[in-house]
Scaffold this active site. Structure first.
Site, PDB file in Angstrom:
ATOM      1  N   LYS A 176       0.854  -1.188   0.000  1.00 19.02           N
ATOM      2  CA  LYS A 176       0.000   0.000   0.000  1.00 19.02           C
ATOM      3  C   LYS A 176       0.891   1.239   0.000  1.00 19.02           C
ATOM      4  O   LYS A 176       1.462   1.621   1.020  1.00 19.02           O
ATOM      5  CB  LYS A 176      -0.900   0.038   1.234  1.00 19.02           C
ATOM      6  CG  LYS A 176      -1.967   1.104   1.108  1.00 19.02           C
ATOM      7  CD  LYS A 176      -2.273   1.842   2.393  1.00 19.02           C
ATOM      8  CE  LYS A 176      -1.588   3.143   2.563  1.00 19.02           C
ATOM      9  NZ  LYS A 176      -1.780   4.192   1.576  1.00 19.02           N
ATOM     10  N   GLY A 229       6.852   5.881   7.985  1.00 21.06           N
ATOM     11  CA  GLY A 229       5.932   7.011   8.006  1.00 21.06           C
ATOM     12  C   GLY A 229       6.017   7.724   9.335  1.00 21.06           C
ATOM     13  O   GLY A 229       7.065   7.723   9.978  1.00 21.06           O
ATOM     14  N   SER A 230       4.912   8.302   9.733  1.00 17.87           N
ATOM     15  CA  SER A 230       4.926   9.138  10.928  1.00 17.87           C
ATOM     16  C   SER A 230       4.885   8.293  12.202  1.00 17.87           C
ATOM     17  O   SER A 230       4.421   7.150  12.206  1.00 17.87           O
ATOM     18  CB  SER A 230       3.727  10.081  10.899  1.00 17.87           C
ATOM     19  OG  SER A 230       2.544   9.319  10.911  1.00 17.87           O
ATOM     20  N   ASN A 231       5.333   8.918  13.260  1.00 14.59           N
ATOM     21  CA  ASN A 231       5.363   8.279  14.554  1.00 14.59           C
ATOM     22  C   ASN A 231       3.973   7.883  15.035  1.00 14.59           C
ATOM     23  O   ASN A 231       3.753   6.792  15.567  1.00 14.59           O
ATOM     24  CB  ASN A 231       5.988   9.283  15.526  1.00 14.59           C
ATOM     25  CG  ASN A 231       6.568   8.611  16.707  1.00 14.59           C
ATOM     26  OD1 ASN A 231       5.859   8.430  17.689  1.00 14.59           O
ATOM     27  ND2 ASN A 231       7.811   8.199  16.630  1.00 14.59           N
ATOM     28  N   VAL A 233       1.204   7.198  13.310  1.00  8.78           N
ATOM     29  CA  VAL A 233       0.635   6.038  12.619  1.00  8.78           C
ATOM     30  C   VAL A 233       1.410   4.769  12.996  1.00  8.78           C
ATOM     31  O   VAL A 233       0.814   3.720  13.243  1.00  8.78           O
ATOM     32  CB  VAL A 233       0.624   6.267  11.088  1.00  8.78           C
ATOM     33  CG1 VAL A 233       0.190   5.003  10.361  1.00  8.78           C
ATOM     34  CG2 VAL A 233      -0.292   7.425  10.726  1.00  8.78           C
ATOM     35  N   GLY A 234       2.732   4.893  13.078  1.00  7.46           N
ATOM     36  CA  GLY A 234       3.550   3.727  13.434  1.00  7.46           C
ATOM     37  C   GLY A 234       3.144   3.141  14.780  1.00  7.46           C
ATOM     38  O   GLY A 234       3.034   1.929  14.958  1.00  7.46           O
ATOM     39  N   GLU A 251       9.872   2.394  10.670  1.00  6.51           N
ATOM     40  CA  GLU A 251      10.842   3.479  10.497  1.00  6.51           C
ATOM     41  C   GLU A 251      10.059   4.777  10.519  1.00  6.51           C
ATOM     42  O   GLU A 251       9.211   4.999   9.651  1.00  6.51           O
ATOM     43  CB  GLU A 251      11.578   3.346   9.155  1.00  6.51           C
ATOM     44  CG  GLU A 251      12.519   2.169   9.077  1.00  6.51           C
ATOM     45  CD  GLU A 251      13.645   2.227  10.090  1.00  6.51           C
ATOM     46  OE1 GLU A 251      13.926   3.308  10.644  1.00  6.51           O
ATOM     47  OE2 GLU A 251      14.232   1.158  10.337  1.00  6.51           O
ATOM     48  N   CYS A 285      13.211  12.148   6.198  1.00  4.43           N
ATOM     49  CA  CYS A 285      13.237  11.700   7.600  1.00  4.43           C
ATOM     50  C   CYS A 285      14.582  12.030   8.223  1.00  4.43           C
ATOM     51  O   CYS A 285      14.673  12.209   9.425  1.00  4.43           O
ATOM     52  CB  CYS A 285      12.941  10.219   7.677  1.00  4.43           C
ATOM     53  SG  CYS A 285      13.930   9.279   6.542  1.00  4.43           S
ATOM     54  N   GLU A 385       9.169  17.040  15.116  1.00  5.01           N
ATOM     55  CA  GLU A 385       9.482  16.980  13.688  1.00  5.01           C
ATOM     56  C   GLU A 385       8.595  17.973  12.942  1.00  5.01           C
ATOM     57  O   GLU A 385       7.382  17.949  13.080  1.00  5.01           O
ATOM     58  CB  GLU A 385       9.233  15.564  13.166  1.00  5.01           C
ATOM     59  CG  GLU A 385       9.702  15.380  11.746  1.00  5.01           C
ATOM     60  CD  GLU A 385       9.455  13.966  11.241  1.00  5.01           C
ATOM     61  OE1 GLU A 385       8.340  13.449  11.437  1.00  5.01           O
ATOM     62  OE2 GLU A 385      10.382  13.386  10.643  1.00  5.01           O
TER      63      GLU A 385
HETATM   64  P1  NAP Z   1       2.069   8.874   7.385  1.00  2.00           P
HETATM   65  O1  NAP Z   1       0.933   9.800   7.386  1.00  2.00           O
HETATM   66  O2  NAP Z   1       2.363   8.110   8.623  1.00  2.00           O
HETATM   67  O3  NAP Z   1       1.821   7.870   6.166  1.00  2.00           O
HETATM   68  C1  NAP Z   1       2.702   6.825   5.855  1.00  2.00           C
HETATM   69  C2  NAP Z   1       1.916   5.687   5.225  1.00  2.00           C
HETATM   70  O4  NAP Z   1       1.030   5.127   6.189  1.00  2.00           O
HETATM   71  C3  NAP Z   1       1.044   6.139   4.061  1.00  2.00           C
HETATM   72  O5  NAP Z   1       1.030   5.128   3.090  1.00  2.00           O
HETATM   73  C4  NAP Z   1      -0.312   6.288   4.718  1.00  2.00           C
HETATM   74  O6  NAP Z   1      -1.372   6.178   3.797  1.00  2.00           O
HETATM   75  C5  NAP Z   1      -0.286   5.123   5.685  1.00  2.00           C
HETATM   76  N1  NAP Z   1      -1.228   5.239   6.796  1.00  2.00           N
HETATM   77  C6  NAP Z   1      -1.830   6.360   7.290  1.00  2.00           C
HETATM   78  N2  NAP Z   1      -2.649   6.036   8.317  1.00  2.00           N
HETATM   79  C7  NAP Z   1      -2.566   4.693   8.484  1.00  2.00           C
HETATM   80  C8  NAP Z   1      -3.169   3.766   9.379  1.00  2.00           C
HETATM   81  N3  NAP Z   1      -4.030   4.158  10.343  1.00  2.00           N
HETATM   82  N4  NAP Z   1      -2.868   2.448   9.256  1.00  2.00           N
HETATM   83  C9  NAP Z   1      -2.000   2.032   8.332  1.00  2.00           C
HETATM   84  N5  NAP Z   1      -1.398   2.859   7.446  1.00  2.00           N
HETATM   85  C10 NAP Z   1      -1.667   4.179   7.525  1.00  2.00           C
HETATM   86  O7  NAP Z   1       3.435   9.606   7.010  1.00  2.00           O
HETATM   87  P2  NAP Z   1       3.705  10.581   5.769  1.00  2.00           P
HETATM   88  O8  NAP Z   1       3.157  11.909   6.125  1.00  2.00           O
HETATM   89  O9  NAP Z   1       3.303   9.953   4.507  1.00  2.00           O
HETATM   90  O10 NAP Z   1       5.304  10.610   5.759  1.00  2.00           O
HETATM   91  C11 NAP Z   1       6.039  11.477   6.545  1.00  2.00           C
HETATM   92  C12 NAP Z   1       6.586  10.773   7.767  1.00  2.00           C
HETATM   93  O11 NAP Z   1       7.379   9.654   7.395  1.00  2.00           O
HETATM   94  C13 NAP Z   1       7.514  11.653   8.559  1.00  2.00           C
HETATM   95  O12 NAP Z   1       7.249  11.506   9.932  1.00  2.00           O
HETATM   96  C14 NAP Z   1       8.895  11.110   8.226  1.00  2.00           C
HETATM   97  O13 NAP Z   1       9.878  11.350   9.171  1.00  2.00           O
HETATM   98  C15 NAP Z   1       8.617   9.671   8.073  1.00  2.00           C
HETATM   99  N6  NAP Z   1       9.650   9.012   7.286  1.00  2.00           N
HETATM  100  C16 NAP Z   1      10.515   8.167   7.932  1.00  2.00           C
HETATM  101  C17 NAP Z   1      11.525   7.529   7.249  1.00  2.00           C
HETATM  102  C18 NAP Z   1      12.454   6.603   7.956  1.00  2.00           C
HETATM  103  O14 NAP Z   1      12.963   5.700   7.323  1.00  2.00           O
HETATM  104  N7  NAP Z   1      12.702   6.762   9.238  1.00  2.00           N
HETATM  105  C19 NAP Z   1      11.658   7.733   5.864  1.00  2.00           C
HETATM  106  C20 NAP Z   1      10.771   8.606   5.233  1.00  2.00           C
HETATM  107  C21 NAP Z   1       9.760   9.216   5.966  1.00  2.00           C
HETATM  108  P3  NAP Z   1      -2.092   7.445   3.126  1.00  2.00           P
HETATM  109  O15 NAP Z   1      -1.163   8.613   3.260  1.00  2.00           O
HETATM  110  O16 NAP Z   1      -2.325   7.039   1.748  1.00  2.00           O
HETATM  111  O17 NAP Z   1      -3.352   7.635   3.906  1.00  2.00           O
END
Ligand code: NAP
Ligand code: MG
Length: 497
Positions: A176, A229-231, A233-234, A251, A285, A385
């Site tokens: 996804k 992704g974000s903390n 959601v993780g 991550e 990130c 962040e």
């Molecule tokens: P996000 O909102 O957490 O989304 C990441 C993914 O999770 C998307 O595919 C999103 O889908 C999905 N998602 C959202 N809600 C969910 C749920 N309840 N259950 C399962 N999946 C769900 O993060 P983002 O805004 O896209 O990305 C930015 C974040 O990623 C920042 O915090 C950044 O630091 C982090 N990041 C970390 C790394 C690392 O390796 N440490 C690398 C890159 C980015 P949809 O968006 O399609 O709803």
């Protein structure tokens, strides 16, 4: 728009619409123009994708790993042939400047060849048994169906970090991707298809995190979830998966710092700070979000940053001379601006930036490169962040203070130190508590053959990239072969020598 401007699911080797019947728009953040649409799916689509992956797993796990690797090498070849085309789609879809988009595609190319090589390694151990006429070995086994959930900021690199090791190890995948970047996902899956990956081994299901993501996390047929992704959601994924005893690799965010000591090569440090803070418009990130600077060089650093920032053109990343592209969307733009207000209220001094920008003729989402100074380590702008082009300078008086400030955040992804003193270097290498440490280089620039990830709130102990990625996607099996013809009991039938 053509038919190909609609991004469709890929399930069991077929491109098809999601069963919700609805589509979302794919927006170019540089122009606010609609590039195309993406199908939205339901739990039913996830169920079908998992069934396809389960069926494919029964065969794929038995394909010899070096043969599975052949597909990865072809994926690498196709990525290489299409590097420029993919980079252009990437820039239009999420905004990063073309040079960086090319770099991101290169990361996927490197990963394809590196993980292809793993097809001939996947090493385990062979070890003497404690009993005579008996041997012992360990092998990596695929886990089964894995669910990948990826963000928009590195739409192909992160997908490559996860899908390539999963597939070479013999797993099958339901992916996804972020709804913000559907076309990169489609292009990557198309390449896997052309490379000869059998139907069902990699399935793509588009839709929101709260529908498709959660369905994957909750599906009993999915053995592993790998999430970036974000903390927030993780954390919710970990809780749900924990209740199901499902393996999860997370991550998440960072609050990465560059430390500038009083003996630093200042112009090198400034290069690194500008690249780390404003590259990908601060939406990495590993972005440099704090600069912990020795008080004796703070004024010099401020001046050098002020001199250089006007030389960073803001605009559409397709324009080769632009250095800072847009942020991903209007919501993000607002969040960044809110953080700037918070910083001002907290009493940090705004050195430059702090406002939106409208490059001529562009209706996208632009924010000026922003520097705060004279901040303290506990301010929210120094703790949370921001994920935009905002960097905060925090003055300190010693290396000990610098390390303490670096470590006093909830995240632990990347840190960096600029100094010429070898004793300070080794102290920092030991004491900076992040998963990645750079010496005389900025906070970004990970290479794909090393583990990638962070400590504390950034992760949960797993790593993407490098051989460490295989630990997420394999299960150890220990095998004992007894050729003595007698019942030998470990720990009991061990005679004296
Ligand atoms: P996000 O909102 O957490 O989304 C990441 C993914 O999770 C998307 O595919 C999103 O889908 C999905 N998602 C959202 N809600 C969910 C749920 N309840 N259950 C399962 N999946 C769900 O993060 P983002 O805004 O896209 O990305 C930015 C974040 O990623 C920042 O915090 C950044 O630091 C982090 N990041 C970390 C790394 C690392 O390796 N440490 C690398 C890159 C980015 P949809 O968006 O399609 O709803
Ligand atoms: Mg988009």
């Amino acid at each position: 728009m053509t038919e190909w401007d609609r991004a469709l699911n890929y399930i069991d080797g077929r491109w098809e619409e999601g069963s919700s019947g609805e589509f979302a728009e794919n927006i170019n953040p540089a122009t606010n123009e609609v590039l195309g649409t993406v199908t939205l799916s339901t739990t039913e689509d996830v169920n079908r994708a998992v069934r396809a992956a389960e069926a494919a797993f029964r065969k794929w796990r038995l394909v010899p790993a070096p043969r599975r690797a052949q597909v990865l090498y072809r994926v690498g070849e196709l990525l290489r042939q299409r590097k420029e085309q993919l980079a252009r789609i990437l820039t239009q879809e999420m905004g990063k400047v073309l040079e960086e988009a090319r770099g991101e595609v290169q990361e996927a190319i490197d990963m394809a060849f590196y993980m292809g090589g793993e097809g001939r390694r996947l090493f385990g151990q062979t070890t003497p048994s404690e009993l005579p006429n008996k041997m012992a070995l360990s092998v990596r086994e695929p886990v089964g169906v894995v669910g990948l959930i990826t963000p928009w900021n590195f739409p192909i690199a992160i997908a490559s970090w996860k899908s390539l090791p999963a597939i070479v190890a013999g797993n099958t995948v339901v992916w996804k991707p972020a709804t913000e970047t559907p076309f990169m996902a489609r292009e990557f899956v198309k390449i896997y298809e052309e490379a000869g990956l059998p139907p069902g081994v990699l399935n793509l299901v588009y839709g929101s995190g709260s529908v498709v993501g959660e369905a994957l996390v909750e599906h009993p047929g999915v053995q592993v979830i790998s999430f970036t992704g974000s903390n927030e959601v993780g954390r919710s994924i970990a809780a749900k998966a924990g209740a199901r005893l499902k393996r999860v690799s997370l991550e998440m965010g960072g609050k990465n710092a560059v430390i500038v000591m009083d003996d630093a090569n200042m112009s090198l440090a400034v290069d690194a700070i500008l690249w780390g803070a404003f590259g990908t418009t601060g939406q990495r990130c590993t972005a440099t979000s704090r600069v912990i600077v020795h008080r004796s060089v703070k004024a010099q650093l401020e001046q050098m940053l002020l001199d250089r920032i006007p030389g960073l053109p803001i605009g559409n990343g397709l324009d080769e001379h632009v250095r800072i592209g847009p942020v991903i969307n209007a919501v993000s733009l607002r969040r960044i601006h809110d953080y700037v207000q918070i910083g001002l209220q907290e009493g940090a001094r705004l050195l430059t930036g702090g406002h939106t920008v409208e490059p001529s003729g562009l209706r996208g989402f632009y924010y000026a490169p922003t520097v705060f100074t004279d901040a303290t380590a506990d301010m929210r702008i120094a703790q949370e962040e921001i994920f935009g082009p905002v960097v905060t300078l925090i003055p300190v008086d010693s290396l000990e203070d610098a390390i303490q400030v670096n470590n006093r955040v909830a995240f632990g992804l990347s840190s960096s130190i600029f100094t010429q003193d070898v004793n300070r270097v080794f102290t920092a290498m030991r004491d900076l508590d992040t998963g990645i440490v750079y010496v005389n280089a900025g906070t970004t620039g990970a290479e794909i053959h090393l583990p990638f990830g962070g400590t504390k709130g950034t992760g949960n102990g797993h790593r993407d990239s490098g051989q460490a990625a295989l630990d997420v996607f394999t299960e150890w099996k220990s095998i004992y072969v007894d050729f003595s013809g007698t019942l030998q009991r470990a720990q009991i039938d061990v005679g004296n020598v």
